[in-house]
Write a protein that holds these residues in place. Structure first.
Motif, PDB file in Angstrom:
ATOM      1  N   GLU A 382       0.815  -1.216   0.000  1.00  0.00           N
ATOM      2  CA  GLU A 382       0.000   0.000   0.000  1.00  0.00           C
ATOM      3  C   GLU A 382       0.846   1.261   0.000  1.00  0.00           C
ATOM      4  O   GLU A 382       0.430   2.297  -0.518  1.00  0.00           O
ATOM      5  CB  GLU A 382      -0.936   0.005   1.217  1.00  0.00           C
ATOM      6  N   ILE A 383       2.033   1.202   0.563  1.00  0.00           N
ATOM      7  CA  ILE A 383       2.871   2.390   0.638  1.00  0.00           C
ATOM      8  C   ILE A 383       3.227   2.908  -0.754  1.00  0.00           C
ATOM      9  O   ILE A 383       3.533   4.085  -0.927  1.00  0.00           O
ATOM     10  CB  ILE A 383       4.153   2.099   1.463  1.00  0.00           C
ATOM     11  N   LEU A 384       3.161   2.049  -1.767  1.00  0.00           N
ATOM     12  CA  LEU A 384       3.503   2.445  -3.131  1.00  0.00           C
ATOM     13  C   LEU A 384       2.301   2.924  -3.922  1.00  0.00           C
ATOM     14  O   LEU A 384       2.462   3.534  -4.986  1.00  0.00           O
ATOM     15  CB  LEU A 384       4.159   1.276  -3.870  1.00  0.00           C
ATOM     16  N   THR A 385       1.085   2.653  -3.436  1.00  0.00           N
ATOM     17  CA  THR A 385      -0.099   2.960  -4.241  1.00  0.00           C
ATOM     18  C   THR A 385      -1.125   3.826  -3.534  1.00  0.00           C
ATOM     19  O   THR A 385      -1.953   4.458  -4.180  1.00  0.00           O
ATOM     20  CB  THR A 385      -0.804   1.662  -4.684  1.00  0.00           C
ATOM     21  N   ALA A 386      -1.097   3.859  -2.198  1.00  0.00           N
ATOM     22  CA  ALA A 386      -2.168   4.515  -1.452  1.00  0.00           C
ATOM     23  C   ALA A 386      -1.946   6.016  -1.329  1.00  0.00           C
ATOM     24  O   ALA A 386      -0.850   6.533  -1.548  1.00  0.00           O
ATOM     25  CB  ALA A 386      -2.285   3.890  -0.057  1.00  0.00           C
ATOM     26  N   ASP A 387      -3.004   6.711  -0.946  1.00  0.00           N
ATOM     27  CA  ASP A 387      -2.898   8.115  -0.564  1.00  0.00           C
ATOM     28  C   ASP A 387      -2.098   8.204   0.729  1.00  0.00           C
ATOM     29  O   ASP A 387      -2.385   7.508   1.704  1.00  0.00           O
ATOM     30  CB  ASP A 387      -4.307   8.685  -0.360  1.00  0.00           C
ATOM     31  N   LEU A 388      -1.074   9.041   0.748  1.00  0.00           N
ATOM     32  CA  LEU A 388      -0.130   9.076   1.870  1.00  0.00           C
ATOM     33  C   LEU A 388      -0.359  10.263   2.805  1.00  0.00           C
ATOM     34  O   LEU A 388       0.517  10.561   3.625  1.00  0.00           O
ATOM     35  CB  LEU A 388       1.308   9.116   1.333  1.00  0.00           C
ATOM     36  N   THR A 389      -1.503  10.906   2.743  1.00  0.00           N
ATOM     37  CA  THR A 389      -1.707  12.112   3.541  1.00  0.00           C
ATOM     38  C   THR A 389      -1.652  11.813   5.034  1.00  0.00           C
ATOM     39  O   THR A 389      -0.916  12.461   5.800  1.00  0.00           O
ATOM     40  CB  THR A 389      -3.043  12.770   3.179  1.00  0.00           C
ATOM     41  N   ALA A 390      -2.443  10.830   5.508  1.00  0.00           N
ATOM     42  CA  ALA A 390      -2.433  10.489   6.935  1.00  0.00           C
ATOM     43  C   ALA A 390      -1.066   9.950   7.345  1.00  0.00           C
ATOM     44  O   ALA A 390      -0.560  10.247   8.433  1.00  0.00           O
ATOM     45  CB  ALA A 390      -3.533   9.473   7.235  1.00  0.00           C
ATOM     46  N   PHE A 391      -0.475   9.155   6.485  1.00  0.00           N
ATOM     47  CA  PHE A 391       0.856   8.598   6.734  1.00  0.00           C
ATOM     48  C   PHE A 391       1.877   9.718   6.916  1.00  0.00           C
ATOM     49  O   PHE A 391       2.687   9.715   7.856  1.00  0.00           O
ATOM     50  CB  PHE A 391       1.208   7.698   5.541  1.00  0.00           C
ATOM     51  N   ALA A 392       1.837  10.725   6.030  1.00  0.00           N
ATOM     52  CA  ALA A 392       2.780  11.841   6.113  1.00  0.00           C
ATOM     53  C   ALA A 392       2.552  12.665   7.370  1.00  0.00           C
ATOM     54  O   ALA A 392       3.507  13.166   7.977  1.00  0.00           O
ATOM     55  CB  ALA A 392       2.654  12.723   4.868  1.00  0.00           C
ATOM     56  N   LEU A 393       1.293  12.815   7.796  1.00  0.00           N
ATOM     57  CA  LEU A 393       1.025  13.551   9.030  1.00  0.00           C
ATOM     58  C   LEU A 393       1.568  12.789  10.230  1.00  0.00           C
ATOM     59  O   LEU A 393       2.124  13.394  11.161  1.00  0.00           O
ATOM     60  CB  LEU A 393      -0.475  13.805   9.177  1.00  0.00           C
ATOM     61  N   ALA A 396       5.193  13.460  10.330  1.00  0.00           N
ATOM     62  CA  ALA A 396       5.460  14.818  10.795  1.00  0.00           C
ATOM     63  C   ALA A 396       5.320  14.901  12.316  1.00  0.00           C
ATOM     64  O   ALA A 396       6.148  15.537  12.992  1.00  0.00           O
ATOM     65  CB  ALA A 396       4.511  15.798  10.113  1.00  0.00           C
ATOM     66  N   CYS A 397       4.298  14.266  12.852  1.00  0.00           N
ATOM     67  CA  CYS A 397       4.114  14.260  14.310  1.00  0.00           C
ATOM     68  C   CYS A 397       5.220  13.469  15.005  1.00  0.00           C
ATOM     69  O   CYS A 397       5.587  13.774  16.148  1.00  0.00           O
ATOM     70  CB  CYS A 397       2.746  13.674  14.663  1.00  0.00           C
ATOM     71  N   TRP A 398       5.766  12.476  14.334  1.00  0.00           N
ATOM     72  CA  TRP A 398       6.841  11.677  14.902  1.00  0.00           C
ATOM     73  C   TRP A 398       8.157  12.444  14.907  1.00  0.00           C
ATOM     74  O   TRP A 398       9.057  12.160  15.689  1.00  0.00           O
ATOM     75  CB  TRP A 398       6.988  10.379  14.115  1.00  0.00           C
ATOM     76  N   GLY A 399       8.269  13.431  14.009  1.00  0.00           N
ATOM     77  CA  GLY A 399       9.501  14.201  13.907  1.00  0.00           C
ATOM     78  C   GLY A 399      10.376  13.793  12.746  1.00  0.00           C
ATOM     79  O   GLY A 399      11.529  14.226  12.650  1.00  0.00           O
ATOM     80  N   SER A 400       9.843  12.978  11.839  1.00  0.00           N
ATOM     81  CA  SER A 400      10.584  12.557  10.640  1.00  0.00           C
ATOM     82  C   SER A 400       9.715  12.845   9.421  1.00  0.00           C
ATOM     83  O   SER A 400       9.119  11.929   8.848  1.00  0.00           O
ATOM     84  CB  SER A 400      10.928  11.063  10.708  1.00  0.00           C
ATOM     85  N   PRO A 401       9.603  14.128   9.014  1.00  0.00           N
ATOM     86  CA  PRO A 401       8.625  14.499   7.983  1.00  0.00           C
ATOM     87  C   PRO A 401       8.702  13.705   6.695  1.00  0.00           C
ATOM     88  O   PRO A 401       7.681  13.413   6.090  1.00  0.00           O
ATOM     89  CB  PRO A 401       8.927  15.986   7.744  1.00  0.00           C
ATOM     90  N   ASP A 402       9.896  13.343   6.265  1.00  0.00           N
ATOM     91  CA  ASP A 402      10.031  12.590   5.018  1.00  0.00           C
ATOM     92  C   ASP A 402      10.335  11.120   5.250  1.00  0.00           C
ATOM     93  O   ASP A 402      10.653  10.392   4.315  1.00  0.00           O
ATOM     94  CB  ASP A 402      11.132  13.204   4.144  1.00  0.00           C
ATOM     95  N   GLY A 403      10.266  10.690   6.503  1.00  0.00           N
ATOM     96  CA  GLY A 403      10.591   9.302   6.812  1.00  0.00           C
ATOM     97  C   GLY A 403      12.076   9.038   6.902  1.00  0.00           C
ATOM     98  O   GLY A 403      12.497   7.889   7.019  1.00  0.00           O
ATOM     99  N   THR A 404      12.877  10.106   6.840  1.00  0.00           N
ATOM    100  CA  THR A 404      14.318   9.915   6.941  1.00  0.00           C
ATOM    101  C   THR A 404      14.688   9.478   8.349  1.00  0.00           C
ATOM    102  O   THR A 404      14.082   9.902   9.333  1.00  0.00           O
ATOM    103  CB  THR A 404      15.061  11.221   6.603  1.00  0.00           C
ATOM    104  N   GLY A 405      15.686   8.600   8.439  1.00  0.00           N
ATOM    105  CA  GLY A 405      16.098   8.073   9.728  1.00  0.00           C
ATOM    106  C   GLY A 405      15.326   6.849  10.157  1.00  0.00           C
ATOM    107  O   GLY A 405      15.671   6.211  11.159  1.00  0.00           O
ATOM    108  N   LEU A 406      14.270   6.498   9.422  1.00  0.00           N
ATOM    109  CA  LEU A 406      13.499   5.290   9.715  1.00  0.00           C
ATOM    110  C   LEU A 406      13.822   4.228   8.669  1.00  0.00           C
ATOM    111  O   LEU A 406      14.278   4.526   7.571  1.00  0.00           O
ATOM    112  CB  LEU A 406      11.995   5.597   9.701  1.00  0.00           C
TER     113      LEU A 406
END
Length: 864
Positions: A382-393, A396-406
Motif C-alpha cells: 500500500e505504501i507504493l499505491t495509497a494516498d499518503l496524507t495520513a501517513f505523512a502527518l 510529521a508528528c513523529w519528527g521525521s517528515p520525510d521518513g528519513t532516519g526510519l
C-alpha cells in the motif's frame, strides 16, 4: 505460585503446527530480543505465540491485527482457550471499543490503535513486547508501525521485544529490518527467522470462468452478471462438495449482492443452508454469527478479512471471485480511493488454503487457468499505491517528515509524499519544513483521515457538532446509497439500518474529540443550514479540490482540481444540481471524466466558504477569433465563477496575447508586403552565409524573439485590422545588427546592374543560393558573375532566352562562354533571328532588346 492461565495453556497446548517451533522462538527471543515467525495461515501462530512471549517479558504483550474484526476474533478465541471472559488475561482494543483490565497480559489491537499509542507516548509504558501479525499483507499502517517500533527499540527501548509474523517468504526482508537495520553498517545480525511448516490438507483446484463474454468489471464496479456467475459457482460447490463454503468477493456491496442471490440456496441433498455475510462494516453480532458454526451447513460470503487474519471453522470449500480491493491514488487528478483489481497469485493461494485446514478440500476459481498465469505474484504494498496524507502527518508528528532516519521494507515514494505534503500544507497541518503544527497535531488526534478531521473541526462551528460528526462518520465508514446521494444515506442512517449501530458509535467517538461549546460562527446558527447543504459543506471542507459545478449547457461537471466528472444515472437526484461536493470519484482506464460515487448538494457561497484559498481573481488577455480579448475572472480552482471585460488592459498583457496569437495562427497574420518579404529573405541569406551577428529570421526564431522586433507595435494591437497596419519592414530592420546594418545593401543587394544597363532583382528564395535571372544578351561582355556576402557566395545565373525561357544555369560565367554558349547559340539563333548571337560574347555589346534595321546595333529596342 500457581501457574496462570497462559502457563497452563502452554503446558498443554492445542494440537497446532506452531507448537513445535515455540522452543526455537523462545531461544531466539532470549538471545536477540527480536524474531520473525514465518508460518502459513492456520498454523496457530496468533493463538500460541502471544502466550509464549508473555511468559518471557514483564508487562503487557500487544498484538496487532490488520482489522478490527480480526482483533476481536483473536481475543475471543484465545480467551475461550483459557476458559476466561474477554477482558481478563486476554483483551482487545479497537477504534471505539476496548475490553481490557489491570490483569490483561495479552492485548489484541488494530495497527492503527498501536500507531496512536506510539504517537502519544513512544516509550509504550507497561508494554514488554509487541507482536506484529500478518505483516505480509503490507498495509500502510503496518509498514509505519514496524518502522516506528524499530526506531523506538533503537533509541528508547532496547529492552522492547519485537516479533513479526508473516505468511510469506517476505519474512527474510522483515528479519533484516528488525535486526540488521538497527546499525547502518550492518554489524547487528538480522532477527532470527522461525520457520513453521504448514499442515494443510490437499486442496483441489477447479477452474470455472464466467461463460461467454461476461465482463467482471465495468465503470460501476463488479458487474451484476459476474455476481450471478459467482452465485452459480457457489450453488455448484454446494451440490458437489461437503462442508461449509467460504466465498471471497472484493467489497461489502458485492457481499450483499451475492447473499441476496443465494437466498433459498440448498445443498446436494436439497437441505437449506445458512448464508452469512462477513465484512468489517457489520455489527459485532453479525460478525460473530458468521464466524460461529451453526446447526446447518453454512455459506459465508466474505471480503478479504477472511483471507488470512480470521479463522472460519468448518470450511471445506472456497469459491473465489478472484477480485480484491486495493488503494490507488491518481496524484495528478487528486483522486484517491479503493479500486477493484485482480487478486494476486499469493492472495489466491491463501484463499484456497482456507479449504484445507480441517481436511481435503476444493477451491472453485471463477477465472481460467490461463488468466491465473497472468496474475501478479504478490499484491503491491500500500505504501507504493495509497494516498499518503495520513501517513505523512504521522511522520510529521513523529519528527521525521520525510521518513528519513526510519527503516522501511519499501521507502515511501517521493511523488506520493510530495502530494501529501501539499495537502497537509493546505490544511495548515505542517510548517514549510514539514514539521507538525498545533493544528496538525489536533487533526492527528481525530481518528480519521486528515481531510475528514479538518472537516469535523471546522464544520462543527457552522453546522453544529452533532451534524458535523454524523457526516464525517458517514464518510469515514464509506456508507453508500443508490445514486451516490449522501444526504439520502444520512437519512437512512438516522432512520436505522444494518450499519446504524456502527455509525452511531463512530459519531459518538468523533463528537468526543471536539472542544466543548462549539457553536455557530459569523452570526449564523448551527441549525441555519438545511441538511442537504450541511452535508455538502462538510464534504467540501474535507475535499475542496472536489467541489464541482455543472458545465454550462452540459450534463457533466468540472471539479476544482480540473478533473471532469459525471454523475450516475440521467435522472438521479444529483444530476440536476448546479453545484456538488464530491466525496468519492474514480476515473477508470480510458475514461476522460471521473465517475462520481457519492456527493451532496452545494451552492456557490458555501463553495467559497469551504475553499477560500482556492478562490483567486486574475486578469486574462488572450487572442481569440482574431481579436485581443481582455477579461477579469474569478476562479475557484479550475472553476470560473465570474468574468467581466477589461476596457483598457495593460500593454504588456496585450503584447503577450498578440504574441500567443501569432504563435498559434502563424506569422501570416502580418501584412507581408513584397518589400518586407524581400528584406526577410536577404537577412536570411546573410544569416546562412555569414552567421552572427546577422539574425535568424525563420518562423521559430521570429516568434521566440518577437518582443525584439515587434515589441513597440504589439501594445497598440487590438485585432487583425491593427496587425494589418504594422510596417513589417521597419519592424524587421530593428533586428539588423549595428553597425553592420549599414552594409546590408552591399552584402546582399536587392538588385544588380547588368552590362546592358538594366537593374535586375536578385532572388533570395533559397538562402544558400541567391539567383539572378537575366537574358543572355544582357550579360555579353561579363567575364565573371558578381559575388555576395564579402565575396563568399557567387550569384547563380539563370540565363534566359529572348522570350525569358530558361536557356542555361551557371555560377561560372567564364566557363559558360567557352563551353556552354556555343550550344545555346546554335539552338536559339534560328528561333530568334532578330537578336544578336555573336560568336564572341565577351567582345559583343550587350543589349536589352532587338536591333532595328540600319541602326548598327547601337540602340537596343525593348522586346514586345
Amino acid at each position: 505460585m500457581p501457574p496462570d492461565a497462559l502457563e497452563r495453556l502452554l503446558a498443554d497446548p492445542p494440537d497446532l503446527p506452531v507448537a513445535d517451533g515455540l522452543g526455537s522462538l523462545s531461544a531466539a527471543l532470549r538471545g536477540h530480543g527480536t524474531a520473525v515467525v514465518h508460518a502459513p495461515p492456520g498454523t496457530g501462530k496468533t493463538t500460541l505465540v502471544p502466550p509464549l512471549v508473555a511468559g518471557l517479558v514483564p508487562g503487557r504483550v500487544v498484538v496487532t491485527q490488520p482489522r478490527r474484526i480480526a482483533a476481536r476474533a483473536a481475543a475471543h478465541r484465545l480467551a475461550h482457550l483459557l476458559g476466561e471472559p474477554v477482558g481478563r488475561t486476554v483483551g482487545f482494543s479497537v477504534r471505539g471499543e476496548s475490553r481490557t483490565s489491570a490483569s490483561t497480559r495479552v492485548e489484541m489491537v488494530t495497527t492503527g490503535v498501536l500507531v496512536r499509542r506510539l504517537q502519544r507516548d513512544a516509550d509504550l509504558p507497561g508494554v514488554g513486547a509487541v507482536i506484529l501479525d500478518e505483516v505480509h499483507e503490507r498495509h500502510l499502517d503496518a509498514d509505519l508501525a514496524l518502522a516506528l517500533l524499530v526506531d523506538v527499540r533503537t533509541h528508547l527501548r532496547p529492552d522492547l521485544v519485537l516479533v513479526a509474523m508473516s505468511a510469506t517468504v517476505e519474512s527474510e526482508r522483515t528479519a533484516h529490518l528488525l535486526g540488521g537495520a538497527l546499525q547502518p553498517d550492518g554489524a547487528t545480525p538480522p532477527a532470527p527467522v522461525i520457520d513453521i511448516p504448514g499442515a494443510l490438507h490437499p486442496v483441489e483446484e477447479i477452474w470455472c470462468p464466467a461463460p461467454g463474454r461476461t465482463a467482471r468489471l465495468d465503470d460501476r464496479g463488479v458487474t451484476p452478471a459476474f455476481l450471478d456467475h459467482v452465485a452459480a459457482s457457489v450453488r455448484r460447490a454446494l451440490s458437489e462438495r461437503e462442508g461449509d463454503v467460504l466465498v471471497f468477493v472484493p467489497g461489502a456491496g458485492e457481499v450483499n449482492g451475492v447473499v441476496r442471490r443465494l437466498a433459498g440456496a440448498v445443498d446436494g441433498s436439497g437441505t437449506a443452508v445458512d448464508v452469512r455475510p462477513l465484512h468489517g462494516r457489520l455489527g459485532h453480532r453479525e460478525q460473530d454469527l458468521a464466524l460461529a458454526r451453526g446447526a446447518r451447513r453454512r455459506v459465508v460470503v466474505s471480503t478479504a478479512v477472511a483471507e488470512s487474519s480470521l479463522t472460519v471453522p468448518g470450511v471445506r470449500c472456497v469459491v473465489d471471485a478472484g477480485l480484491a480491493r486495493q488503494p490507488r491514488t491518481d496524484h495528478r487528478r487528486g483522486l484517491a480511493g479503493l479500486v477493484t483489481v485482480g487478486v494476486s497469485r499469493a492472495g489466491a493461494t491463501q484463499r484456497a488454503g482456507r479449504a484445507g485446514r480441517e481436511g481435503p478440500g476444493a477451491v472453485y476459481r471463477c477465472w481460467s487457468q490461463a488468466e491465473h498465469a497472468r496474475l501478479a505474484q504478490h499484491p503491491e504494498p500500500e505504501i507504493l499505491t495509497a494516498d499518503l496524507t495520513a501517513f505523512a502527518l504521522d511522520l510529521a508528528c513523529w519528527g521525521s517528515p520525510d521518513g528519513t532516519g526510519l527503516v522501511w521494507l519499501d521507502p515511501p515514494p517521493g511523488a506520493g509524499m510530495a502530494v501529501a505534503r501539499t495537502v497537509l500544507d493546505g490544511l495548515g497541518a505542517v510548517t514549510p519544513d514539514g514539521a507538525a503544527t498545533p493544528r496538525g497535531r489536533a487533526i492527528a488526534r481525530v481518528a480519521a483521515d486528515p481531510r475528514l478531521a479538518r472537516a469535523l473541526l471546522d464544520s462543527a462551528e457552522v453546522v453544529g457538532a452533532r451534524r458535523a460528526a454524523e457526516v464525517v462518520a458517514l464518510l469515514s465508514l464509506d456508507v453508500r446509497s443508490p445514486g451516490g446521494d449522501l444526504v439520502a444515506a444520512l437519512r437512512e442512517m438516522r432512520r436505522g439500518g444494518p450499519e446504524t449501530p456502527q455509525w452511531r458509535a463512530q459519531v459518538a467517538r468523533l463528537r468526543a474529540t471536539l472542544p466543548e461549546g462549539r457553536g455557530g460562527r459569523a452570526g449564523r446558527s448551527p441549525d441555519a443550514l438545511p441538511d442537504d447543504l450541511a452535508v455538502g459543506l462538510v464534504v467540501a471542507l474535507a475535499h475542496p479540490d472536489r467541489i464541482a459545478r455543472r458545465r454550462p449547457g452540459g450534463s457533466t461537471y468540472l471539479m476544482a482540481s480540473g478533473t471532469g466528472a459525471v454523475v450516475p444515472g440521467e435522472h438521479g437526484v444529483l444530476s440536476g444540481l448546479t453545484w456538488l461536493a464530491v466525496a468519492e470519484a474514480d476515473r477508470g482506464a480510458g475514461r476522460r471524466d471521473a465517475l462520481v460515487r457519492s456527493a451532496a448538494p452545494l451552492d456557490e457561497a458555501l463553495a467559497r466558504e469551504a475553499a477560500p484559498s482556492a478562490v483567486r481573481t486574475e486578469d486574462r488577455v488572450g487572442w481569440e477569433d482574431g481579436q485581443v480579448v481582455a477579461r477579469r475572472s474569478t476562479w475557484l480552482g479550475a472553476i470560473e465563477l465570474t468574468s467581466t471585460r477589461i476596457p483598457d488592459p495593460p500593454p504588456a498583457l496585450v503584447a503577450r496575447a498578440v504574441r500567443d496569437g501569432l504563435a498559434r495562427e502563424g506569422l501570416d497574420l502580418l501584412p507581408w508586403s513584397a518589400a518586407a518579404s524581400g528584406l526577410r529573405r536577404r537577412m536570411a541569406f546573410l544569416h546562412a552565409a555569414m552567421g552572427a551577428p546577422w539574425p535568424d529570421v525563420g518562423d521559430e526564431a521570429l516568434l521566440e524573439g518577437i518582443e525584439g522586433w515587434l515589441g513597440p507595435d504589439l501594445a497598440r494591437v487590438r485585432g487583425a485590422r491593427d496587425l494589418a497596419r504594422i510596417d513589417v519592414v521597419s519592424a524587421l530592420r530593428r533586428l539588423l545588427p549595428w553597425p553592420q546594418a549599414g552594409r546590408l545593401d552591399g552584402l546582399a543587394p536587392e538588385q544588380v546592374v547588368v552590362p546592358s544597363g538594366s537593374r535586375v532583382r536578385i532572388d533570395y528564395a533559397d538562402p544558400a543560393q541567391p539567383v539572378l535571372s537575366v537574358r543572355v544578351q544582357e550579360v555579353f561582355g561579363w567575364r565573371r558573375a558578381p559575388r555576395l556576402a564579402d565575396d563568399r557566395v557567387p550569384l547563380v545565373l539563370h540565363l534566359l532566352s529572348p522570350a525569358r525561357r530558361p536557356a542555361a544555369v551557371t555560377a561560372d560565367l567564364e566557363s559558360f562562354w567557352r563551353t556552354g554558349y556555343p550550344q545555346v547559340r546554335s539552338e536559339l539563333r534560328g528561333r530568334y533571328p532578330k537578336h544578336a548571337w555573336p560568336e564572341d560574347p565577351l567582345t559583343a555589346p550587350p543589349t536589352a532588346g532587338v536591333r532595328r534595321p540600319g541602326a548598327g546595333g547601337s540602340r537596343p529596342r525593348p522586346l514586345t
